[in-house]
Design a protein around this motif. Structure first.
Motif, PDB file in Angstrom:
ATOM      1  N   SER A   1       0.824  -1.187   0.096  1.00  0.00           N
ATOM      2  CA  SER A   1      -0.017  -0.094   0.141  1.00  0.00           C
ATOM      3  C   SER A   1       0.673   1.297  -0.070  1.00  0.00           C
ATOM      4  CB  SER A   1      -0.880   0.087   1.295  1.00  0.00           C
ATOM      5  OG  SER A   1      -1.711   1.074   1.134  1.00  0.00           O
ATOM      6  N   GLY A   2       0.164   2.301  -0.246  1.00  0.00           N
ATOM      7  CA  GLY A   2       1.062   3.689  -0.363  1.00  0.00           C
ATOM      8  C   GLY A   2       0.642   4.397  -1.426  1.00  0.00           C
ATOM      9  N   SER A   3       1.501   5.485  -1.783  1.00  0.00           N
ATOM     10  CA  SER A   3       1.021   6.123  -3.069  1.00  0.00           C
ATOM     11  C   SER A   3       1.202   5.371  -4.276  1.00  0.00           C
ATOM     12  CB  SER A   3       1.784   7.590  -3.075  1.00  0.00           C
ATOM     13  OG  SER A   3       3.232   7.245  -3.429  1.00  0.00           O
ATOM     14  N   HIS A   4       0.838   5.958  -5.494  1.00  0.00           N
ATOM     15  CA  HIS A   4       0.966   5.144  -6.696  1.00  0.00           C
ATOM     16  C   HIS A   4       2.479   5.153  -6.852  1.00  0.00           C
ATOM     17  CE1 HIS A   4      -3.312   6.152  -8.548  1.00  0.00           C
ATOM     18  NE2 HIS A   4      -3.278   5.690  -7.377  1.00  0.00           N
ATOM     19  N   THR A   5       3.149   6.079  -6.674  1.00  0.00           N
ATOM     20  CA  THR A   5       4.708   5.897  -6.951  1.00  0.00           C
ATOM     21  C   THR A   5       5.225   4.900  -6.078  1.00  0.00           C
ATOM     22  OG1 THR A   5       4.707   8.345  -7.767  1.00  0.00           O
ATOM     23  CG2 THR A   5       6.919   7.407  -6.999  1.00  0.00           C
ATOM     24  N   GLU A   6       4.976   5.064  -4.863  1.00  0.00           N
ATOM     25  CA  GLU A   6       5.536   4.014  -3.899  1.00  0.00           C
ATOM     26  C   GLU A   6       5.269   2.506  -4.060  1.00  0.00           C
ATOM     27  OE1 GLU A   6       5.546   6.751   0.170  1.00  0.00           O
ATOM     28  OE2 GLU A   6       3.747   5.444  -0.507  1.00  0.00           O
ATOM     29  N   ILE A   7       3.940   2.380  -4.656  1.00  0.00           N
ATOM     30  CA  ILE A   7       3.389   1.096  -5.043  1.00  0.00           C
ATOM     31  C   ILE A   7       4.524   0.653  -6.072  1.00  0.00           C
ATOM     32  CG2 ILE A   7       1.792  -0.307  -5.998  1.00  0.00           C
ATOM     33  CD1 ILE A   7      -0.201   1.537  -4.187  1.00  0.00           C
ATOM     34  N   LYS A   8       4.452   1.299  -7.203  1.00  0.00           N
ATOM     35  CA  LYS A   8       5.199   1.134  -8.648  1.00  0.00           C
ATOM     36  C   LYS A   8       6.597   0.715  -8.233  1.00  0.00           C
ATOM     37  CE  LYS A   8       6.500   2.534 -13.252  1.00  0.00           C
ATOM     38  NZ  LYS A   8       6.654   3.649 -13.964  1.00  0.00           N
TER      39      LYS A   8
END
Length: 629
Positions: free
Chosen positions: A50-57
């Motif tokens: 989980s997390g921001s889209h950037t963190e997930i990517k």
């Protein structure tokens, strides 16, 4: 190659959800947000990220080399769109348990993950998603997010377990067709000409305003509502249709048993009027229904919205195994299977689908594939040989009933021959033949007595096909003579299967009609009633008899043939769209002739299981889907 199971959980609300929006609209909406993703690598215990889209990517990039991985999801159109459109992660190959289940169990069976894992006794899908209604990532407490993660990881585990069950006997070629279908949506190459769409939209609205003004005067009404009320009268609506040269659709009233107008909103005849080639007829239907937009107007608006959200590209949403014959069907409120093509004005929709700069569109249609398959499967050798000699079978049929030589220089007579070949092969009678000839462009109006003679002559000359109807009537009895497996899963019965037709490609058992690719046509709750043999569909009970069963099987065989041909082309030129028995490709302009030759050869080559079936095709190219020639 890594095998990755993926399951995304995303923000949704009462107003913003997949139940109210298409997949493309939902994923491209500014409100879209990933809450987290469950991911299993090569069947291992799933992880929750989980997390921001950037963190997930960034986290996903550390776990796998995505462009060398195969991805599995349940409803990959949704999860794959998030991977490719939001996170820009592109897998080599896509699997989808929802697609596989539709093919294995039939389109009438429940396809949700919850129902499927219950069917296979794999566990239980949780309900934590209900508690996530209206919550964005920042609204979750750590404990709530942990519980949501456990729910998501369970879904990923269930999807992996379900795949292992479903894929045991699933054809490899069908897995490739699923991947091909998904990539039409996930990796669009077709573009949209928004200027052309805007221009046509204004024309449609001008036509509508002019029509409304004329109707107000003609019907002595002061406003649109007054017009609508008068058009609600079946006789008045029918009279206006007749003045435009359109024969009002008819049906047999279940209450009186007499012929009456088929103008209720759910009548097939009235629904066909809403897609009539004459845009004025469409607009008349829209006014009668009290809707603000005609079907064409709504479609143009939808295409414009898609183009705006996708930088001018057109993702193609097709439902793999959309019909119980295995054919694709439209979905996500876009039905490419019936885009208008005859009316020059309404053809704007097809003309708006264009190739990118430096490319052309190739459209290749399998020629008379159903007629060829039917004759071959039924052992109607004279017709098979005529196809092999590249003779015009429609002209031959017309010549037979007219008693004189018919050529392409006789378009109406040839139209009669074509209509007979495509309809009489499935048991069409004289009354239906007469109706079809009269209501289908370019149209013909023979007497009922003429049609009765034509039907008798055609059936006498095609005894192999008529014998096949009787075989299928017997097969229906065979299918009802024993019960299928209680849990609905695939398996074998201890009693013999019945072979249908020639060449050993179709057999019948209690499981259904086994096709040459190993899949089945299934008739849910097949039983005999007073009105004949019936089965249950999503739309209610359906009557099935030998001729209708022949039609189902022929369409399924044709779809398998075309599917294998599309896969052969797909190795070099990715398929961007398939409509009925045709494929569409985007190819570099400087490869036009090479691509046309390659595609034509592939679409003219039958699969090994029907190597002696004469198949043919016609390939064209052009700057837009509507201008291929």
């Amino acid at each position: 190659m890594s095998f990755i199971t993926v399951d995304f959980e995303t923000y949704y609300s009462n107003e913003y959800s997949l139940s109210k929006m298409t997949t493309e609209e939902y994923v491209r909406d500014p409100r879209f947000q990933i809450i987290g993703v469950g991911i299993s690598l090569d069947g291992d215990t799933p992880l929750w990220i989980s997390g921001s889209h950037t963190e997930i990517k960034n986290k996903l990039l550390t776990l796998a080399d995505w462009d060398e991985s195969a991805v599995l999801c349940h409803n990959t159109m949704f999860d794959g769109a998030i991977l490719e459109w939001i996170l820009q992660l592109n897998a080599v190959f896509y699997f989808d348990t929802l697609c596989i289940a539709r093919a294995v169990h039939g389109v009438e069976a429940g396809g949700s993950l919850a129902k499927l894992v219950q069917r296979y006794e794999l566990g239980e899908k949780g309900t934590e998603v209900i508690n996530a209604l209206g919550k964005r990532l920042e609204d979750f407490s750590p404990e709530e997010l942990t519980r949501y993660g456990e729910y998501c990881k369970n879904d990923a585990s269930l999807t992996t377990a379900l795949f292992k069950k479903l894929v045991l006997e699933f054809p490899e070629s069908e897995l490739s067709l699923i991947d091909m279908t998904l990539k039409m949506f996930l990796r669009p190459t077709l573009r949209l000409d928004d200027a052309l769409l805007v221009e046509r939209l204004e024309e449609v609205r001008d036509e509508k305003r002019g029509l409304l003004g004329g109707l107000m005067q003609e019907l002595s009404c002061e406003d649109e509502e007054g017009v609508r009320k008068k058009l609600c009268s079946n006789p008045q609506f029918a009279a206006i249709l007749k003045r435009r040269g359109v024969e009002p659709p008819m049906k047999i009233s279940p209450r009186t048993g007499k012929e009456t107008y088929a103008l209720a909103k759910n009548d097939e005849g009235f629904m066909a009027l809403q897609e009539h080639e004459d845009p004025i007829v469409q607009q008349l239907c829209a006014v009668r229904l009290g809707t603000k937009s005609t079907l064409e107007e709504a479609r143009i608006e939808r295409f414009l919205g898609i183009g705006q959200r996708n930088r001018g590209f057109l993702p193609v949403p097709l439902k793999y195994y959309g019909a119980h014959t295995g054919r694709w069907s439209g979905m996500d409120s876009i039905n490419f299977q019936n885009l208008p093509s005859r009316d020059k004005r309404k053809k704007a929709l097809k003309n708006s689908v264009i190739a990118p700069s430096g490319h052309v569109i190739v459209d290749c249609d399998s020629s008379q594939i159903e007629a060829r398959v039917l004759a071959w499967w039924a052992g109607q050798d004279d017709v098979v040989q005529a196809f092999a000699r590249k003779e015009d079978i429609y002209c031959q049929d017309a010549s037979m009933v007219y008693g004189r030589t018919i050529t392409k220089a006789n378009p109406i007579e040839r139209f009669v021959g074509k209509t007979m070949r495509l309809g009489l092969g499935y048991g069409t009678g004289a009354k239906k033949l007469k109706h079809t000839l009269k209501t289908t462009p370019p149209g013909a109006d023979p007497s009922l007595e003429e049609c009765e003679g034509w039907v008798k002559t055609w059936r006498s000359a095609n005894s192999g096909i008529t014998n096949l109807w009787r075989e299928c009537d017997q097969a229906l009895n065979h299918m009802m003579s024993t019960r299928p497996l209680g849990n609905g899963c695939r398996g074998r019965h201890g009693w013999g299967a019945l072979e249908l037709g020639l060449h050993g490609v179709v057999t019948v058992s209690a499981e259904g009609i086994r096709l040459p690719n190993g899949l089945y046509i299934r008739y849910k709750n097949l039983r005999r009633e007073e009105d004949g043999v019936m089965y249950d569909s999503r739309k209610g009970p359906v009557n099935i008899w030998g001729g209708a069963m022949v039609e189902n099987i022929v369409q399924a065989l044709a779809r398998i043939i075309v599917g294998e041909q599309l896969l052969a082309v797909n190795k070099l030129y990715p398929v961007t769209l398939t409509v009925h028995d045709a494929g569409v490709w985007v190819v570099p302009e400087d490869e036009r002739e090479t691509a046309l030759a390659f595609i034509t050869k592939a679409m003219s080559t039958p699969p090994q299981w029907c190597a002696d079936l004469p198949v043919a095709c016609e390939a064209k190219s052009g700057p837009s889907y509507g201008e291929v020639k």
